[in-house]
Design a protein around this motif. Structure first.
Motif, short mmCIF file in Angstrom:
data_model
loop_
_atom_site.label_atom_id
_atom_site.label_comp_id
_atom_site.label_asym_id
_atom_site.label_seq_id
_atom_site.Cartn_x
_atom_site.Cartn_y
_atom_site.Cartn_z
N SER A 360 0.74 -1.23 -0.02
CA SER A 360 0.14 -0.09 -0.08
C SER A 360 0.81 1.29 0.01
O SER A 360 0.28 2.68 -0.28
CB SER A 360 -0.89 -0.09 1.21
N HIS A 479 -2.97 1.68 -3.61
CA HIS A 479 -2.78 2.07 -2.08
C HIS A 479 -3.87 1.71 -1.19
O HIS A 479 -3.92 1.10 -0.23
CB HIS A 479 -2.45 3.75 -1.81
N LEU A 483 -4.17 -1.56 1.32
CA LEU A 483 -4.62 -1.10 2.64
C LEU A 483 -5.71 -1.65 3.21
O LEU A 483 -5.98 -2.29 4.37
CB LEU A 483 -4.62 0.39 2.97
#
Length: 522
Positions: A360, A479, A483
């Motif tokens: 991420s 990202h 995440l």
């Protein structure tokens, strides 16, 4: 009569002879390869298929029909193996898969291809379940660990080789051979299993639970359609998605209620009384959620941001798949030698969280070496989890429930992959659109509409401002997706902590003549 040689039992009829077991395992690995390789190959051939058959608006159904049929039939194949015999059920699933493959190769329009892909998916639902259940019957859990590397190698080979094989076949022989290539491999598997695998026949007096099958099929179909269509074909809050969600929930609630009353339930609920089985189902769902999300978004990041070609992006997954292979082999050997396994779900989940968090953090300046290291961490985590989940799940049930245990664990992983692709994909697309709107305005909207066709070569032709904006958008999207994967993987770690290390059945020479321990309860 039992369906096969019990785990840890003495050899009979030559089934347990090393040479016979090796031949059977080779045939099983070919069948496993067929199940895993198919979608990887077809994905590469799809542009050519659409060019010849047309029907671009129905393109997604070529994959969706296969996925739906596979998911819906998986529990049925597992139960059929338990009731009527593993060998016959497995051979039937291979034959149906091959018929579907042959028909798909002969399809004359997109409608036919979608229908034949559904037939292929019905057979595919029994391939993976049959492989796992037969291995579970023939090889005691303690010894099963030494074969984990073989299964991990097949998985890695399918993920890396699928796009390469698909591209080569399509370019040189035509897209129809992307389906026909299954036929010789399937015939080899059929011949080896038919000749070498000798299992006692089994015939159940109970009938098939047709109402349970219908309720489960409707429920799974509705859920897969929600995760496939939500945010793409229809808005998440649209009437169609709400109707499908309600239908899926109602069907599954009805299914659970009926399973408590059916004479021979498709998924006997008593298997969930085992704490370990329930926890492995949860971990399997999360592994599917994370793994398919990673294999979807990593190549996209590598092509869009790092400038890799479509072929090279598959090869750039080698750090993850290689680490997964090595760790799976080590985990299998350690489990076989020590009989201990709890450490692997715990460590694997922790590595998965760490690896996804590292992924991420990637941005437009991340080097291929750095992203390769991050991918290797994820691979180490998946290697600790992939086969151990099935091993512990099978060890948690009685031999008579081996098929439904294998199919239920496989189903949870399949549903996890559907949810992973849908939820991570929705988050990814939202972030890409937001960043493109911020950085490129109206041009950004035009670029995102073409994003499915934006490979490295296409990106190079864009204006520099649009290209940089898109690269930042993809970095932002990955990202968010990774995440989210790291957060979801925390649930896997929580589940792993509560796993109870029950001795593996057939756990060593000193236990060969003693009864296997009964499955533990919650």
């Amino acid at each position: 009569m039992a369906d096969t040689v019990a785990a840890g039992a003495a050899p009979s009829d030559g089934v347990k002879q090393p040479r016979s077991v090796r031949v059977v395992l080779l045939a099983l690995m070919i069948a496993m390869m067929l199940a895993m390789l198919d979608n990887m190959i077809i994905g590469t051939a799809m542009p050519t298929i659409v060019g010849e058959l047309g029907g671009l608006e129905h393109l997604s159904w070529v994959v969706t029909a296969y996925t739906l049929a596979t998911a819906a039939s998986t529990p049925v194949w597992g139960k059929a193996g338990d009731m009527y015999g593993r060998k016959g059920s497995f051979i039937t699933s291979i034959v149906i898969f091959l018929i579907g493959s042959a028909l798909s190769g002969m399809a004359q329009d997109m409608g036919q291809l979608i229908a034949f892909r559904a037939v292929q998916g019905l057979g595919a639902g029994g391939l993976m379940v049959g492989v796992m259940a037969i291995i579970g019957d023939l090889i005691p859990p303690r010894e099963r660990g030494r074969y984990q590397g073989m299964m991990a190698a097949v998985m890695a080979l399918a993920m890396i080789g699928g796009p390469l094989v698909g591209g080569t076949i399509t370019d040189n022989w035509g897209w129809r051979w992307a389906f026909y290539i299954n036929l010789p491999l399937g015939v080899i598997a059929l011949a080896a299993i038919g000749v070498v695998l000798h299992l006692p026949r089994k015939r159940s007096q109970a009938g098939i639970d047709y109402l349970g099958v219908a309720l489960l099929t409707v429920g799974i179909t509705a859920i897969v359609l929600v995760t496939t269509w939500g945010g793409t074909e229809y808005a998440w809050t649209s009437t169609r998605i709400m109707e499908l969600t309600a239908l899926g929930v109602a069907s599954l609630v009805g299914f659970v209620f009926w399973q408590t009353r059916a004479a021979e339930p498709v998924v006997p609920l008593h298997i969930f009384r085992s704490r370990n089985f329930t926890l492995m189902s949860v971990i399997g769902f999360i592994v599917g959620f994370v793994m398919f999300g990673a294999t979807l978004f990593l190549p996209l990041y590598q092509q869009s941001v790092q400038g890799a070609s479509a072929t090279n992006s598959g090869l750039l997954l080698l750090p993850m798949l290689g680490a997964m292979l090595v760790t799976s082999m080590v985990a299998g050997r350690v489990t076989t030698n020590t009989g201990r396994y709890k450490v692997f779900p715990v460590v694997g989940s922790a590595l998965l969280i760490a690896g996804l968090y590292l992924l991420s953090t990637m941005d437009t300046g991340t080097s291929r070496l750095t992203s390769g290291v991050f991918m290797a961490v994820v691979g180490l985590g998946m290697g600790c989890l992939m086969q151990i989940t099935m091993l512990v799940a099978q060890n948690s049930v009685e031999l008579k429930d081996m098929g439904v245990a294998s199919s239920t664990t496989t189903l949870f992983r399949t549903l996890g992959s559907s949810f992973g692709v849908a939820v991570m994909g929705a988050l990814f697309n939202h972030r890409v659109q937001d960043v493109m709107a911020q950085r490129a305005g109206a041009l950004g909207s035009e670029v995102t509409e073409q994003s499915a066709q934006l490979d490295a070569a296409s990106l190079a032709k864009l204006p520099e401002a649009a290209r940089e904006a898109y690269q930042h958008a993809v970095s932002s999207g990955t990202h968010g997706a990774f995440l989210l994967g790291a957060v979801v993987a925390v649930l896997s770690l929580a589940a792993a902590v509560f796993v109870r290390e029950v001795p593996l059945k057939g756990a060593g020479p000193q236990q060969e003549d003693t009864p296997a321990p009964a499955p533990e309860a919650v």
